[in-house]
Design a protein around this motif. Sequence first.
Motif, PDB file in Angstrom:
ATOM      1  N   CYS A  48       0.819  -1.210   0.000  1.00  0.00           N
ATOM      2  CA  CYS A  48       0.000   0.000   0.000  1.00  0.00           C
ATOM      3  C   CYS A  48       0.858   1.268   0.000  1.00  0.00           C
ATOM      4  CB  CYS A  48      -0.922  -0.033   1.213  1.00  0.00           C
ATOM      5  SG  CYS A  48      -2.019  -1.463   1.198  1.00  0.00           S
ATOM      6  N   ASN A  75      -1.274  -1.002  -4.410  1.00  0.00           N
ATOM      7  CA  ASN A  75      -2.734  -1.149  -4.390  1.00  0.00           C
ATOM      8  C   ASN A  75      -3.412   0.163  -4.777  1.00  0.00           C
ATOM      9  OD1 ASN A  75      -1.500  -3.071  -2.302  1.00  0.00           O
ATOM     10  ND2 ASN A  75      -3.611  -3.865  -2.476  1.00  0.00           N
ATOM     11  N   LYS A  84      -7.893  -2.162   4.327  1.00  0.00           N
ATOM     12  CA  LYS A  84      -7.488  -1.531   5.586  1.00  0.00           C
ATOM     13  C   LYS A  84      -8.600  -0.687   6.209  1.00  0.00           C
ATOM     14  CE  LYS A  84      -2.659  -2.114   4.683  1.00  0.00           C
ATOM     15  NZ  LYS A  84      -1.259  -1.723   4.909  1.00  0.00           N
ATOM     16  N   ASP A 115      -7.631  -7.304  -5.044  1.00  0.00           N
ATOM     17  CA  ASP A 115      -7.282  -7.454  -3.621  1.00  0.00           C
ATOM     18  C   ASP A 115      -5.857  -7.960  -3.438  1.00  0.00           C
ATOM     19  OD1 ASP A 115     -10.605  -8.561  -2.576  1.00  0.00           O
ATOM     20  OD2 ASP A 115      -9.754  -6.562  -2.940  1.00  0.00           O
ATOM     21  N   LYS A 131       8.802  -9.096   0.015  1.00  0.00           N
ATOM     22  CA  LYS A 131       7.951  -8.465   1.013  1.00  0.00           C
ATOM     23  C   LYS A 131       8.781  -8.253   2.262  1.00  0.00           C
ATOM     24  CE  LYS A 131       3.947  -7.832   0.936  1.00  0.00           C
ATOM     25  NZ  LYS A 131       3.118  -6.653   0.546  1.00  0.00           N
ATOM     26  N   TYR A 135       5.726 -10.398   7.008  1.00  0.00           N
ATOM     27  CA  TYR A 135       5.208 -11.586   6.319  1.00  0.00           C
ATOM     28  C   TYR A 135       6.227 -12.715   6.451  1.00  0.00           C
ATOM     29  CZ  TYR A 135       1.806  -8.572   4.020  1.00  0.00           C
ATOM     30  OH  TYR A 135       0.789  -7.678   3.766  1.00  0.00           O
ATOM     31  N   GLU A 142       1.543 -15.075  -3.209  1.00  0.00           N
ATOM     32  CA  GLU A 142       2.329 -14.802  -4.430  1.00  0.00           C
ATOM     33  C   GLU A 142       3.493 -15.776  -4.596  1.00  0.00           C
ATOM     34  OE1 GLU A 142       2.439 -11.847  -2.077  1.00  0.00           O
ATOM     35  OE2 GLU A 142       0.353 -11.648  -2.625  1.00  0.00           O
TER      36      GLU A 142
HETATM   37  O1  LIG Z   1       1.101  -3.012   2.217  1.00  0.00           O
HETATM   38  P1  LIG Z   1       0.724  -4.414   2.509  1.00  0.00           P
HETATM   39  O2  LIG Z   1      -0.462  -4.556   3.419  1.00  0.00           O
HETATM   40  O3  LIG Z   1       1.870  -5.289   2.891  1.00  0.00           O
HETATM   41  O4  LIG Z   1       0.275  -4.935   1.056  1.00  0.00           O
HETATM   42  C1  LIG Z   1      -0.568  -6.038   0.878  1.00  0.00           C
HETATM   43  O5  LIG Z   1       0.267  -7.174   0.640  1.00  0.00           O
HETATM   44  C2  LIG Z   1      -0.467  -8.364   0.383  1.00  0.00           C
HETATM   45  C3  LIG Z   1       0.624  -9.427   0.298  1.00  0.00           C
HETATM   46  O6  LIG Z   1       1.329  -9.298  -0.917  1.00  0.00           O
HETATM   47  C4  LIG Z   1       0.155 -10.839   0.556  1.00  0.00           C
HETATM   48  O7  LIG Z   1      -0.674 -11.260  -0.458  1.00  0.00           O
HETATM   49  C5  LIG Z   1      -1.326  -8.164  -0.881  1.00  0.00           C
HETATM   50  O8  LIG Z   1      -2.133  -9.314  -1.120  1.00  0.00           O
HETATM   51  C6  LIG Z   1      -2.234  -6.950  -0.710  1.00  0.00           C
HETATM   52  O9  LIG Z   1      -2.901  -6.653  -1.933  1.00  0.00           O
HETATM   53  C7  LIG Z   1      -1.421  -5.721  -0.320  1.00  0.00           C
HETATM   54  O10 LIG Z   1      -0.584  -5.327  -1.383  1.00  0.00           O
END
Ligand SMILES: O=P(O)(O)O[C@@H]1O[C@H]([C@H](O)CO)[C@@H](O)[C@H](O)[C@@H]1O
Length: 183
Positions: A48, A75, A84, A115, A131, A135, A142
């Motif tokens: 995001c 996103n 969020k 999403d 990431k 995570y 992914e």
């Molecule tokens: O900024 P965030 O919340 O880390 O971004 C989300 O990450 C998700 C992640 O890649 C696991 O799937 C993604 O699905 C989501 O669309 C946001 O980008």
Amino acid sequence: MAAGGAGNPELWRTAFAGRTPPVAPTDPFALVESVRARGGTVVATGGCFDLLHAGHVGLLESARRIGDCLIVCVNSDASITRRKGPGRPLNPVEDRVRVLAGLGCVDAVAVFEEDTPIALLSRLRPDVWVKGGDYSVEDLPEAGVVRAWGGQAVVLPYLDGRSTTLLAHRAAESAKPVRTPPR
Ligand SMILES: O=P(O)(O)O[C@@H]1O[C@H]([C@H](O)CO)[C@@H](O)[C@H](O)[C@@H]1O
Ligand SMILES: Nc1ncnc2c1ncn2[C@@H]1O[C@H](COP(=O)(O)OP(=O)(O)OP(=O)(O)O)[C@@H](O)[C@H]1O
């Protein structure tokens, strides 16, 4: 100084140290094609990136060092609101893209409406998906997608105490009027 001062684009001729003046945004798909054509490694990350902070910048700089280009999958505003909650994002996608694109370690930015970034990733087909440490690779949907074309998913260290949510809470607190105790 000429009329309009430094705000006058006619004066914007000084290249940034190591950077040329801003040009049109790089097309992520053309970038992938050119990097792949020269046998380079395409790295992508996603998120995001609402209020950018030191954890984001550390992640992006480390991700860029893994390969020969870094593409950030961001996103859309509606996607963030679904993910969020109402009141998010704080920064509209145009600003989030502009801030990311201004970082020296970011080579291109792509916005996705869904999403998850999976449909976009299936078009970009990066060699490495990155990431942050909030995570684990096993939790990343992914990871399986990227592995399907021989890529890999990695998680990079997390900078504790940095998050957009924390920044937003601090900003909201500091904006509250200071209550003076009754005399
Ligand atoms: O900024 P965030 O919340 O880390 O971004 C989300 O990450 C998700 C992640 O890649 C696991 O799937 C993604 O699905 C989501 O669309 C946001 O980008
Ligand atoms: N402190 C941090 N250190 C390293 N990576 C981070 C940090 N915070 C977020 N990231 C990574 O940055 C990317 C974007 O995350 P995101 O925009 O959700 O940041 P956030 O600060 O956690 O936001 P929010 O507080 O709204 O959840 C993700 O890959 C995430 O893993």
